[in-house]
Design an enzyme around this catalytic site. Sequence first.
Site, mmCIF file in Angstrom:
data_model
loop_
_atom_site.group_PDB
_atom_site.id
_atom_site.type_symbol
_atom_site.label_atom_id
_atom_site.label_comp_id
_atom_site.label_asym_id
_atom_site.label_seq_id
_atom_site.Cartn_x
_atom_site.Cartn_y
_atom_site.Cartn_z
ATOM 1 N N LYS A 196 0.838 -1.215 0.000
ATOM 2 C CA LYS A 196 0.000 0.000 0.000
ATOM 3 C C LYS A 196 0.868 1.259 0.000
ATOM 4 O O LYS A 196 0.605 2.195 -0.742
ATOM 5 C CB LYS A 196 -0.902 0.030 1.252
ATOM 6 C CG LYS A 196 -1.857 -1.139 1.372
ATOM 7 C CD LYS A 196 -2.785 -0.985 2.581
ATOM 8 C CE LYS A 196 -2.095 -1.043 3.926
ATOM 9 N NZ LYS A 196 -1.494 -2.330 4.283
ATOM 10 N N ARG B 155 -9.208 0.484 9.076
ATOM 11 C CA ARG B 155 -8.761 -0.892 9.294
ATOM 12 C C ARG B 155 -9.794 -1.733 10.017
ATOM 13 O O ARG B 155 -9.554 -2.912 10.261
ATOM 14 C CB ARG B 155 -7.502 -0.854 10.135
ATOM 15 C CG ARG B 155 -6.251 -1.281 9.323
ATOM 16 C CD ARG B 155 -5.123 -1.183 10.188
ATOM 17 N NE ARG B 155 -3.900 -1.805 10.000
ATOM 18 C CZ ARG B 155 -2.806 -1.221 9.543
ATOM 19 N NH1 ARG B 155 -2.859 -0.031 9.013
ATOM 20 N NH2 ARG B 155 -1.664 -1.839 9.591
ATOM 21 N N ARG C 14 12.066 -6.601 5.405
ATOM 22 C CA ARG C 14 11.929 -5.145 5.285
ATOM 23 C C ARG C 14 12.733 -4.450 6.387
ATOM 24 O O ARG C 14 12.802 -4.930 7.514
ATOM 25 C CB ARG C 14 10.451 -4.783 5.420
ATOM 26 C CG ARG C 14 10.169 -3.314 5.221
ATOM 27 C CD ARG C 14 8.788 -3.116 4.647
ATOM 28 N NE ARG C 14 7.764 -3.010 5.676
ATOM 29 C CZ ARG C 14 6.499 -2.700 5.412
ATOM 30 N NH1 ARG C 14 6.086 -2.519 4.182
ATOM 31 N NH2 ARG C 14 5.628 -2.624 6.385
ATOM 32 N N ARG D 232 11.600 -3.153 12.261
ATOM 33 C CA ARG D 232 10.564 -2.672 13.172
ATOM 34 C C ARG D 232 10.204 -3.751 14.184
ATOM 35 O O ARG D 232 10.211 -4.941 13.854
ATOM 36 C CB ARG D 232 9.304 -2.288 12.364
ATOM 37 C CG ARG D 232 9.374 -0.904 11.796
ATOM 38 C CD ARG D 232 8.313 -0.627 10.752
ATOM 39 N NE ARG D 232 6.988 -1.148 11.045
ATOM 40 C CZ ARG D 232 5.943 -0.984 10.234
ATOM 41 N NH1 ARG D 232 6.075 -0.300 9.108
ATOM 42 N NH2 ARG D 232 4.774 -1.487 10.537
ATOM 43 N N ARG E 151 -0.134 -9.869 13.084
ATOM 44 C CA ARG E 151 -0.712 -8.782 12.284
ATOM 45 C C ARG E 151 -1.555 -9.344 11.145
ATOM 46 O O ARG E 151 -2.590 -8.777 10.788
ATOM 47 C CB ARG E 151 0.398 -7.885 11.714
ATOM 48 C CG ARG E 151 0.961 -6.938 12.760
ATOM 49 C CD ARG E 151 2.247 -6.323 12.286
ATOM 50 N NE ARG E 151 2.070 -5.332 11.240
ATOM 51 C CZ ARG E 151 3.065 -4.919 10.444
ATOM 52 N NH1 ARG E 151 4.267 -5.421 10.564
ATOM 53 N NH2 ARG E 151 2.834 -4.007 9.534
HETATM 54 P P1 AMP Z 1 1.205 0.038 9.324
HETATM 55 O O1 AMP Z 1 2.494 0.754 9.135
HETATM 56 O O2 AMP Z 1 0.077 0.614 8.514
HETATM 57 O O3 AMP Z 1 1.338 -1.454 9.147
HETATM 58 O O4 AMP Z 1 0.773 0.275 10.860
HETATM 59 C C1 AMP Z 1 1.594 -0.137 11.919
HETATM 60 C C2 AMP Z 1 0.761 -0.338 13.165
HETATM 61 O O5 AMP Z 1 0.109 0.880 13.523
HETATM 62 C C3 AMP Z 1 -0.362 -1.355 13.028
HETATM 63 O O6 AMP Z 1 0.089 -2.695 13.237
HETATM 64 C C4 AMP Z 1 -1.302 -0.896 14.136
HETATM 65 O O7 AMP Z 1 -0.817 -1.255 15.423
HETATM 66 C C5 AMP Z 1 -1.203 0.620 14.039
HETATM 67 N N1 AMP Z 1 -2.200 1.182 13.083
HETATM 68 C C6 AMP Z 1 -1.941 1.821 11.911
HETATM 69 N N2 AMP Z 1 -3.084 2.205 11.322
HETATM 70 C C7 AMP Z 1 -4.096 1.801 12.133
HETATM 71 C C8 AMP Z 1 -5.503 1.879 12.066
HETATM 72 N N3 AMP Z 1 -6.145 2.469 11.035
HETATM 73 N N4 AMP Z 1 -6.219 1.329 13.090
HETATM 74 C C9 AMP Z 1 -5.614 0.762 14.146
HETATM 75 N N5 AMP Z 1 -4.290 0.630 14.266
HETATM 76 C C10 AMP Z 1 -3.521 1.152 13.271
#
Ligand code: AMP
Length: 215
Positions: A13, A88, A127, A162, A173
Site C-alpha cells: 500500500k 482498518r 523489510r 521494526r 498482524r
Molecule cells: P502500518 O504501518 O500501517 O502497518 O501500521 C503499523 C501499526 O500501527 C499497526 O500494526 C497498528 O498497530 C497501528 N495502526 C496503523 N493504522 C491503524 C488503524 N487504522 N487502526 C488501528 N491501528 C492502526
Amino acid sequence: MKLILLGAPGAGKGTVAKRLTQIDGSVQISTGDILRGEVNAQSELGKKAEEYMKKGDLVPDELIMGIMEKRLQEPDYQKGFLLDGFPRTIPQADALKKLMEKLNIKLDMVVNIDVPRDVIIDRLSTRRTCSNPQCQAIYNIKSMPTKVEGICDKCGSPVIQRADETAEAIAHRLDTYNQKTAPLIGFYEKEGMLKTFTATSSDEIVAGVKQALGI
Ligand code: AMP
C-alpha cells in the site's frame, strides 16, 4: 484522486501510495507513519499507541479517529489523498463515511491490493525502515538494500527492523488483518467502491489504478 488503499500489511500500500502521489500531487496519509512519529516523539498519543503497535495489535478506533478527524481537515490535500492503512475496522469505515459526508469529501475508489500470504511474510521479514521519524524510508535486505549496510541512503540514520516485523508479530498482524480488516472488502463492495488488483508488482497496480480512474 481520493482513494483508500486496502490490503494486508506488506501488500505494498505504501509503495503504491508514494507512486500515485507523483501523478497528481495527492498526499499520502498513512496512519502507521503518523503513529510511529508520535511514538518516537513519546507524545501522550504515542505512549498510548506503542504497546498495541509492538504486539501487532490494532490501536483503538477512538485514537485513530481522533487523528484522522484532525488530519482530514488540514488544507494540504486539495489535489487529493491516498489513505494508506486506514480504515482498518468496520467502525473506522463507518466513522470515515460520516466524516466525509460532514466535510463534503467524495471518494473516487477503494483499491484492494491482493497479494499471496507467502509473498507478504517474505517481504515483511526482510523489510528494514529508517529509524529517523522524519524519514521512515523503507528498504529490503533482498530486493532494495541500503548502499552502506544498516545506514539510510537518504538521511544517514540507522536502518532497523521494526518491532512489529519479527516473525511472531507478523503472524499476529496477518491474523488481525483477516479478522478485523478483511471484512472491509465486503463493506466497500456493497458501496460499489471496490476494485481489486491481484498483483505483486506496484507498476501493474499503479497502471491499473490509472486506467480505472481514466487518467
Ligand atoms: P502500518 O504501518 O500501517 O502497518 O501500521 C503499523 C501499526 O500501527 C499497526 O500494526 C497498528 O498497530 C497501528 N495502526 C496503523 N493504522 C491503524 C488503524 N487504522 N487502526 C488501528 N491501528 C492502526
